[in-house]
Design an enzyme around this catalytic site. Structure first.
Site, mmCIF file in Angstrom:
data_model
loop_
_atom_site.group_PDB
_atom_site.id
_atom_site.type_symbol
_atom_site.label_atom_id
_atom_site.label_comp_id
_atom_site.label_asym_id
_atom_site.label_seq_id
_atom_site.Cartn_x
_atom_site.Cartn_y
_atom_site.Cartn_z
ATOM 1 N N THR A 195 0.795 -1.231 0.000
ATOM 2 C CA THR A 195 0.000 0.000 0.000
ATOM 3 C C THR A 195 0.828 1.282 0.000
ATOM 4 O O THR A 195 0.641 2.148 -0.851
ATOM 5 C CB THR A 195 -0.933 0.015 1.227
ATOM 6 O OG1 THR A 195 -1.658 -1.197 1.227
ATOM 7 C CG2 THR A 195 -1.898 1.178 1.165
ATOM 8 N N HIS A 252 -8.626 -8.883 0.540
ATOM 9 C CA HIS A 252 -7.837 -9.673 1.499
ATOM 10 C C HIS A 252 -8.690 -10.732 2.192
ATOM 11 O O HIS A 252 -8.222 -11.833 2.460
ATOM 12 C CB HIS A 252 -7.243 -8.769 2.582
ATOM 13 C CG HIS A 252 -6.008 -8.046 2.153
ATOM 14 N ND1 HIS A 252 -4.885 -8.693 1.709
ATOM 15 C CD2 HIS A 252 -5.719 -6.722 2.092
ATOM 16 C CE1 HIS A 252 -3.951 -7.802 1.400
ATOM 17 N NE2 HIS A 252 -4.436 -6.598 1.620
ATOM 18 N N HIS A 301 -1.827 -0.999 -6.097
ATOM 19 C CA HIS A 301 -1.344 -2.334 -6.472
ATOM 20 C C HIS A 301 -2.552 -3.148 -6.904
ATOM 21 O O HIS A 301 -3.689 -2.729 -6.689
ATOM 22 C CB HIS A 301 -0.632 -3.023 -5.294
ATOM 23 C CG HIS A 301 -1.435 -3.016 -4.016
ATOM 24 N ND1 HIS A 301 -2.553 -3.798 -3.830
ATOM 25 C CD2 HIS A 301 -1.300 -2.299 -2.879
ATOM 26 C CE1 HIS A 301 -3.054 -3.564 -2.629
ATOM 27 N NE2 HIS A 301 -2.327 -2.649 -2.034
ATOM 28 N N HIS A 307 -1.332 -9.416 -1.605
ATOM 29 C CA HIS A 307 -0.444 -8.851 -2.634
ATOM 30 C C HIS A 307 0.922 -8.567 -2.029
ATOM 31 O O HIS A 307 1.114 -8.684 -0.823
ATOM 32 C CB HIS A 307 -1.069 -7.574 -3.181
ATOM 33 C CG HIS A 307 -1.453 -6.618 -2.072
ATOM 34 N ND1 HIS A 307 -0.586 -5.710 -1.539
ATOM 35 C CD2 HIS A 307 -2.602 -6.487 -1.373
ATOM 36 C CE1 HIS A 307 -1.188 -5.040 -0.569
ATOM 37 N NE2 HIS A 307 -2.411 -5.491 -0.435
#
Ligand SMILES: [Zn+2]
Length: 584
Positions: free
Chosen positions: A96, A338, A382, A522
């Protein structure tokens, strides 16, 4: 062995720019000289630059879910914006703060210094949360921030509640806008996440984020001595209360969704009290987890939008001839990704609701400032992976990586045999970096590069590790020019990066941090993590879909070019010709 760096990258990419629009204008100008006179008058600069970041918005997701999106949100961007459909980050650690800072500065983490959400600070000897700054403190409104409610794994690691942009080593576009207007441009950034706002606000703007313990939008003493009256007024309204005893429910009937019959897929995390299937109950607002649940759903973005509207009104953004800057980072897509993965009923419904949130924002901006006076740019910090369970269903090998379960003993024994020291060589491991104890190595008369490379070799033998590369190798300029080496180098900052960078093979990732378990995570260099949309709209922009490869770091230099400011100090991105053409 090839030497490479950002310069060669820039040159290589510059050659790929095809100035078709320029050729067209030239042709028209030669044929119709009068048109040239008309075209020569540059359009006025926008009154507002609205930079939207959607946290974890992988580049394919808007198109994937577009069929159920009505007009006004993503469809407006698609029908009227310049949509770069082939934009990828070039750095290895797609987290992030790394992505947000790259968007803000047009630079790689190697230059801007935000190499990961958490790094080991060699001066203090402690792990540091990216934007924490003990010199400042949160300005409290409805009581102190209670860290025990913090569920954001990296944010929970901060040892103080002070936040500032001091760790960002270069200027942001918003800084340059501020410098060029002698501070007259109004600069604001809003997000659920602190790092989603602090990065884009730069060093001279104002940042606000959502407190999961108080349900308020907060800031720190870096930005203000005390809150402006409008902030207190917004917080007093207790907007989160609207969701008390309500649930996140599906927008449409399940059969209209791509994942309509797959609610509660294996792999989804069962968040206690929030559950794996619709409806997801927020519970009563007195519940300690209530505000966290809001951020795990589209409600987090809805509150962010509501606060952003208050900023626009109270600070009169876009109302005069000095271009203002508002950054909004929508965080819900990240939390939903997530917990449930990007191919889940939750992620699909979240996208449809994010689309409505965007439509609401664009309509609000149109009414109050005018879309013709506003330059919109949307991207993501991302992308994100699928859950291993989802990939496996499609025959793709995928799994979680679990460093806690690695059998380290044989490697430590080998190191001890070779150097006389084993475990004591390792100072700290926080993915993606492993930090060695430089003092121990120096005091023992060992060669740092030799130890680094030996530890990296041991890490390479672990299943799932694609690359473990040492700092001494990265700074040697003797690296083979490979995809992974490039990504590692662009993430390498000598002062902050660890001694060894560890990257996992495609479809492998760690899902476990500080007791928090996620379904998908990620942070790698592979396409699913680096691929994001880059879209410009509003102002004088006309519809185009551009397939040539570009990078999100091209955004800040493009904005600088349009506003005729200096480039952010570390920017290596290349201004996007198609966008600049709209301002000529
Ligand atoms: Zn994330």
């Amino acid at each position: 062995m090839v030497e490479f760096g950002n310069d060669s990258r820039a040159l290589e990419r510059e050659r790929k720019q095809i100035p078709i629009q320029f050729m067209a204008v030239l042709a028209v100008t030669l044929l119709f000289p009068a048109v040239h006179a008309f075209a020569a008058a540059n359009p006025p600069p926008p009154k507002l630059i609205l930079q939207i970041t959607v946290d974890q918005l992988r580049g394919d997701l808007p198109d994937k879910y577009m069929k159920n999106m009505p007009d006004g949100g993503f469809r407006y961007l698609k029908d009227q914006g310049i949509w770069y459909a082939n934009a990828r980050y070039g750095h290895a650690n797609t987290e992030t703060v790394v992505g947000h800072t790259s968007l803000a500065t047009g630079a790689d983490p190697a230059q801007h210094g935000m190499v990961s959400n958490v790094w080991f600070d060699r001066e203090t000897g402690k792990l540091a949360y990216n934007i924490e700054d003990p010199r400042y403190h949160v300005l409290t409104e409805g009581g102190d921030v209670d860290k025990s409610t913090e569920i954001d794994a990296s944010q929970a690691l901060a040892s103080t509640d002070g936040r500032s942009p001091a760790n960002i080593l270069v200027s942001t576009f918003s800084d340059e806008l501020s410098l060029s207007s002698n501070g007259k441009a109004k600069i604001f950034a809003v997000s659920v996440k602190d790092r989603g706002a602090v990065t884009l606000a730069g060093h001279n703007g104002k940042a606000f984020w959502f407190s999961k313990s108080t349900g308020e939008f907060i800031s720190t003493s870096y930005y203000y001595d005390k809150y402006p009256a409008w902030v207190s007024a917004w917080n007093r309204q207790g907007k989160p209360e609207v969701y008390s005893n309500k649930s996140w429910e599906l927008l449409h009937k399940p059969s209209s969704y791509l994942y309509g019959d797959e609610d509660g897929n294996s792999g989804e995390v069962d968040v206690a009290g929030f559950g794996r299937t619709f409806p997801h109950a927020y519970g009563d607002s007195s519940n300690k987890q209530f505000n966290n649940y809001l951020t795990f759903s589209p409600a987090g973005d809805e509150l962010t939008l509501d606060f952003a509207k208050a900023v626009i009104d109270a600070e009169k953004l876009g109302q005069d001839d000095i271009t203002d800057f508002l950054a909004i980072s929508f965080s819900s897509t990240d939390y939903v990704g997530h917990i449930f993965g990007p191919s889940s009923l939750e992620a699909e419904d979240n996208m449809l609701r994010l689309d409505r949130t965007l439509a609401d924002l664009f309509a609000y901006v149109d009414k109050n400032i005018g879309l013709a006076n506003t330059l919109i740019v949307l991207s993501a910090d991302h992308g994100g992976p699928e859950t291993p369970q989802h990939w496996q269903k499609f025959g793709i090998e995928s799994n979680f990586v679990s460093p806690a379960d690695w059998d380290k003993a044989p490697s430590i024994a080998k190191l001890k045999k070779r150097f006389g020291i084993g475990q004591a060589l390792i100072k700290s491991f926080f993915p993606p970096y492993l930090y060695l104890d430089r003092k121990v190595i120096k005091d023992s008369g060992l060669d740092l590069a030799e130890v680094e490379n030996a530890v990296a070799d041991e890490l390479m033998s672990i299943k799932g590790v694609a690359l473990a590369i040492s700092s001494s190798n990265l700074s040697s300029n003797q690296l083979p020019d490979t995809f992974l080496n490039r990504a590692a180098l662009r993430n390498y900052n000598r002062k902050r990066s660890g001694n060894i960078l560890i990257l996992f093979q495609p479809h492998y990732f760690i899902n476990h941090f500080n007791g928090e378990v996620v379904a998908a995570n990620h942070g790698g260099p592979w396409n699913y993590d680096t691929y994001v949309p880059v879209i410009f709209a509003g102002s004088t922009i006309k519809q185009q879909r551009i397939d040539r490869p570009v990078e999100p770091i091209d955004i800040a230099p493009t904005l600088a070019e349009i506003m005729k400011t200096d480039k952010p100090s570390g920017a290596t991105g290349i201004p996007l010709q198609e966008v600049m053409q709209a301002f000529k």
